[in-house]
Design a protein around this motif. Structure first.
Motif, mmCIF file in Angstrom:
data_model
loop_
_atom_site.group_PDB
_atom_site.id
_atom_site.type_symbol
_atom_site.label_atom_id
_atom_site.label_comp_id
_atom_site.label_asym_id
_atom_site.label_seq_id
_atom_site.Cartn_x
_atom_site.Cartn_y
_atom_site.Cartn_z
ATOM 1 N N ILE A 1 0.848 -1.187 0.000
ATOM 2 C CA ILE A 1 0.000 0.000 0.000
ATOM 3 C C ILE A 1 0.883 1.235 0.000
ATOM 4 C CG2 ILE A 1 -1.751 1.289 1.268
ATOM 5 C CD1 ILE A 1 -2.658 -1.396 2.453
ATOM 6 N N LEU A 2 0.647 2.105 -0.966
ATOM 7 C CA LEU A 2 1.416 3.342 -1.080
ATOM 8 C C LEU A 2 0.801 4.404 -0.184
ATOM 9 C CD1 LEU A 2 3.761 4.623 -2.717
ATOM 10 C CD2 LEU A 2 2.033 5.485 -4.281
ATOM 11 N N GLY A 3 1.582 4.997 0.698
ATOM 12 C CA GLY A 3 1.073 6.031 1.591
ATOM 13 C C GLY A 3 2.163 6.559 2.498
ATOM 14 N N ASP A 4 1.754 7.399 3.441
ATOM 15 C CA ASP A 4 2.740 7.984 4.344
ATOM 16 C C ASP A 4 2.979 7.118 5.575
ATOM 17 O OD1 ASP A 4 0.353 8.399 5.614
ATOM 18 O OD2 ASP A 4 0.632 10.540 5.939
ATOM 19 N N LEU A 5 2.502 5.887 5.554
ATOM 20 C CA LEU A 5 2.715 4.956 6.655
ATOM 21 C C LEU A 5 4.193 4.599 6.809
ATOM 22 C CD1 LEU A 5 1.124 3.351 8.756
ATOM 23 C CD2 LEU A 5 1.033 1.472 7.130
ATOM 24 N N SER A 6 4.946 4.711 5.729
ATOM 25 C CA SER A 6 6.374 4.380 5.790
ATOM 26 C C SER A 6 7.153 5.356 6.656
ATOM 27 C CB SER A 6 6.968 4.354 4.382
ATOM 28 O OG SER A 6 6.808 5.612 3.756
ATOM 29 N N CYS A 7 6.593 6.516 6.918
ATOM 30 C CA CYS A 7 7.262 7.496 7.784
ATOM 31 C C CYS A 7 7.042 7.205 9.258
ATOM 32 C CB CYS A 7 6.762 8.896 7.475
ATOM 33 S SG CYS A 7 7.208 9.454 5.841
ATOM 34 N N GLY A 8 6.022 6.449 9.575
ATOM 35 C CA GLY A 8 5.757 6.115 10.961
ATOM 36 C C GLY A 8 4.813 7.085 11.644
ATOM 37 N N PHE A 9 4.296 8.075 10.935
ATOM 38 C CA PHE A 9 3.343 9.007 11.510
ATOM 39 C C PHE A 9 2.447 9.532 10.405
ATOM 40 C CE2 PHE A 9 6.893 11.588 10.198
ATOM 41 C CZ PHE A 9 6.312 12.687 9.618
ATOM 42 N N ASN A 10 1.360 10.102 10.787
ATOM 43 C CA ASN A 10 0.408 10.656 9.843
ATOM 44 C C ASN A 10 0.527 12.181 9.874
ATOM 45 O OD1 ASN A 10 -1.729 11.349 8.269
ATOM 46 N ND2 ASN A 10 -3.197 10.003 9.286
ATOM 47 N N ALA A 11 1.059 12.762 8.822
ATOM 48 C CA ALA A 11 1.294 14.204 8.780
ATOM 49 C C ALA A 11 -0.001 14.997 8.848
ATOM 50 C CB ALA A 11 2.071 14.578 7.521
ATOM 51 N N ASP A 12 -1.079 14.448 8.322
ATOM 52 C CA ASP A 12 -2.361 15.150 8.385
ATOM 53 C C ASP A 12 -2.812 15.358 9.824
ATOM 54 O OD1 ASP A 12 -2.486 15.229 5.645
ATOM 55 O OD2 ASP A 12 -3.694 13.408 5.486
ATOM 56 N N MET A 13 -2.651 14.337 10.639
ATOM 57 C CA MET A 13 -3.079 14.445 12.035
ATOM 58 C C MET A 13 -2.199 15.419 12.814
ATOM 59 S SD MET A 13 -5.796 12.860 12.330
ATOM 60 C CE MET A 13 -5.968 13.004 14.083
ATOM 61 N N HIS A 14 -0.905 15.414 12.534
ATOM 62 C CA HIS A 14 -0.017 16.352 13.207
ATOM 63 C C HIS A 14 -0.351 17.788 12.815
ATOM 64 C CE1 HIS A 14 2.863 13.660 15.188
ATOM 65 N NE2 HIS A 14 2.532 12.813 14.215
#
Length: 86
Positions: free
Chosen positions: A47-60
């Protein structure tokens, strides 16, 4: 008076920035790519997404804008209370 203006500026800017990010995702995508670097948008479990960063930038970003909004409201309330006391 200055606190009330600053409070209004904080409230309006947080709401405008939140709407810009909600409809275009420009702010969170840019901040996420800066913070993650090469790991940004890497597939995790196919699955392609920002999960690889370990955090959700939208929520931050949303939490930060909520704090700015609450700070603006607090400044306006403090300014109004001080005007009533004096």
């Amino acid at each position: 008076m200055i606190k009330r203006k600053l409070g209004r500026i904080l409230i309006v800017s947080s709401i405008v920035l939140w709407f810009i990010d909600r409809f275009s995702r420009i702010i969170s995508a840019n901040s996420n790519s800066i913070l993650c670097g090469d790991h940004y948008l890497q597939p995790v479990n196919g699955i392609l997404g920002d999960l690889s960063c370990g955090f959700n930038a939208d929520m931050h970003f949303t939490a930060l804008m909520f704090l700015v909004l609450i700070t603006g409201i607090a400044l306006i309330i403090i300014s109004l209370v001080r005007n009533e006391v004096h």
